[in-house]
Design a protein around this motif. Sequence first.
Motif, PDB file in Angstrom:
ATOM      1  N   PHE A  25       0.817  -1.221   0.000  1.00 29.93           N
ATOM      2  CA  PHE A  25       0.000   0.000   0.000  1.00 29.93           C
ATOM      3  C   PHE A  25       0.847   1.267   0.000  1.00 29.93           C
ATOM      4  CE2 PHE A  25      -4.026  -1.907   2.117  1.00 29.93           C
ATOM      5  CZ  PHE A  25      -4.683  -1.919   0.906  1.00 29.93           C
ATOM      6  N   ASP A  26       1.894   1.277   0.849  1.00 27.82           N
ATOM      7  CA  ASP A  26       2.592   2.534   1.128  1.00 27.82           C
ATOM      8  C   ASP A  26       3.983   2.650   0.523  1.00 27.82           C
ATOM      9  OD1 ASP A  26       0.442   3.567   2.653  1.00 27.82           O
ATOM     10  OD2 ASP A  26       1.021   2.284   4.317  1.00 27.82           O
ATOM     11  N   SER A  32      -9.149   1.993  -1.288  1.00 25.51           N
ATOM     12  CA  SER A  32      -8.014   2.020  -0.373  1.00 25.51           C
ATOM     13  C   SER A  32      -6.952   2.984  -0.886  1.00 25.51           C
ATOM     14  CB  SER A  32      -7.457   0.603  -0.197  1.00 25.51           C
ATOM     15  OG  SER A  32      -6.706   0.528   0.988  1.00 25.51           O
ATOM     16  N   SER A  33      -5.738   2.868  -0.353  1.00 24.10           N
ATOM     17  CA  SER A  33      -4.679   3.860  -0.569  1.00 24.10           C
ATOM     18  C   SER A  33      -4.550   4.333  -2.015  1.00 24.10           C
ATOM     19  CB  SER A  33      -3.337   3.290  -0.122  1.00 24.10           C
ATOM     20  OG  SER A  33      -2.294   4.184  -0.449  1.00 24.10           O
ATOM     21  N   LYS A  53      -2.271   5.994  -3.183  1.00 25.20           N
ATOM     22  CA  LYS A  53      -0.870   5.963  -3.623  1.00 25.20           C
ATOM     23  C   LYS A  53      -0.673   4.859  -4.667  1.00 25.20           C
ATOM     24  CE  LYS A  53       1.192   7.411   0.786  1.00 25.20           C
ATOM     25  NZ  LYS A  53       1.979   6.935   1.931  1.00 25.20           N
TER      26      LYS A  53
END
Length: 344
Positions: free
Chosen positions: A130-131, A191-192, A194
Amino acid sequence: MKAEKEITIYDIAKQLNVSPATVSRALNDSPTISIATRKRINALAEKLGYRHNTFASSLRLQKTHTIGVILHELNSYFITSVLAGIEKITTEARYNLIIVHSAENPDLEAANARNLFHKRVDGVIASLSFDTEDLSHFKQFQNKNIPVVFFDRVFENSDGAKVIINNYQAGYDATAHLIQQGCKRIAHITSSLKRNVYAERMRGYKQALQDNHLKFNEKLLIIDGFKEEDATRSATRILSMKNLPDGIFITNDFCAAVVMQALKDAGIRIPQDIAMVGFNNDSIGKVISPKLTTINYPGFEMGQVAARTLINHLKGTWDVNLTNTVIIKSELIVRESSLKKGEK
């Protein structure tokens, strides 16, 4: 207790009165050795408990015949489908797999990449957490000309081979379908942003609204995780809205199933009050009631394409550096959860 001596090709050669080179070639299934001799050598090797010294061979050949697979999770239908596709191709090509997963943690992802690098893998197939904010931990492979193929969650503007679906189009199709069913106030649970997959699906969602003269409302956008507790939290946020949505596009089927159950428990009728579309074509969508409309995300095919791209590079028949993006076809699967107007 004294450990048993490791059996070598010299022990097998001595017992059968053949050269060590003959044993080595037979164990590697070389056609230069007769089938009968190969059978004799393999049978004795098995009887004596001979183990092939992969490490020594790897150092000699500068190849391990091993591919590293970096995953962001292990417990989803999509990921297990991708793995099945990768495994089919790599097994046929006689490559082994080392599978690691980041649990959505970029630091763990970087540590996994270092681990695979030191295990001297011949290539890597990866899907980002995700990050993850940069690809610096993949530079070590690039510096040694070790090919990396990214799939699903990628940096779309980065160099190298990527295997994805058209997430923008999938998001557009899911939203347009809800609009066709008469929905005018459509929430989006994702969701994210990014990650390319969620950013692109949201871009498709927004464009479908715009093309149908519906305004994007930030209050109808929920960004959270996809675990059960995250999905429950998202459902609570939906239920707390002053004006409930009449449609929801959720970018994960498991999350959609949890949200659906929470809404039903609160007395909401699906699809009459709120129509729903999920994403991934997870098997859970076929067993919940009503069955979930979703986007089919062909994980098995994606895994096959990623693995084939990598192996063709390793065999010298293709160059991943010439490959930019391979787009796998996805499609909307319409089931009861979205059909406000009934079956067409």
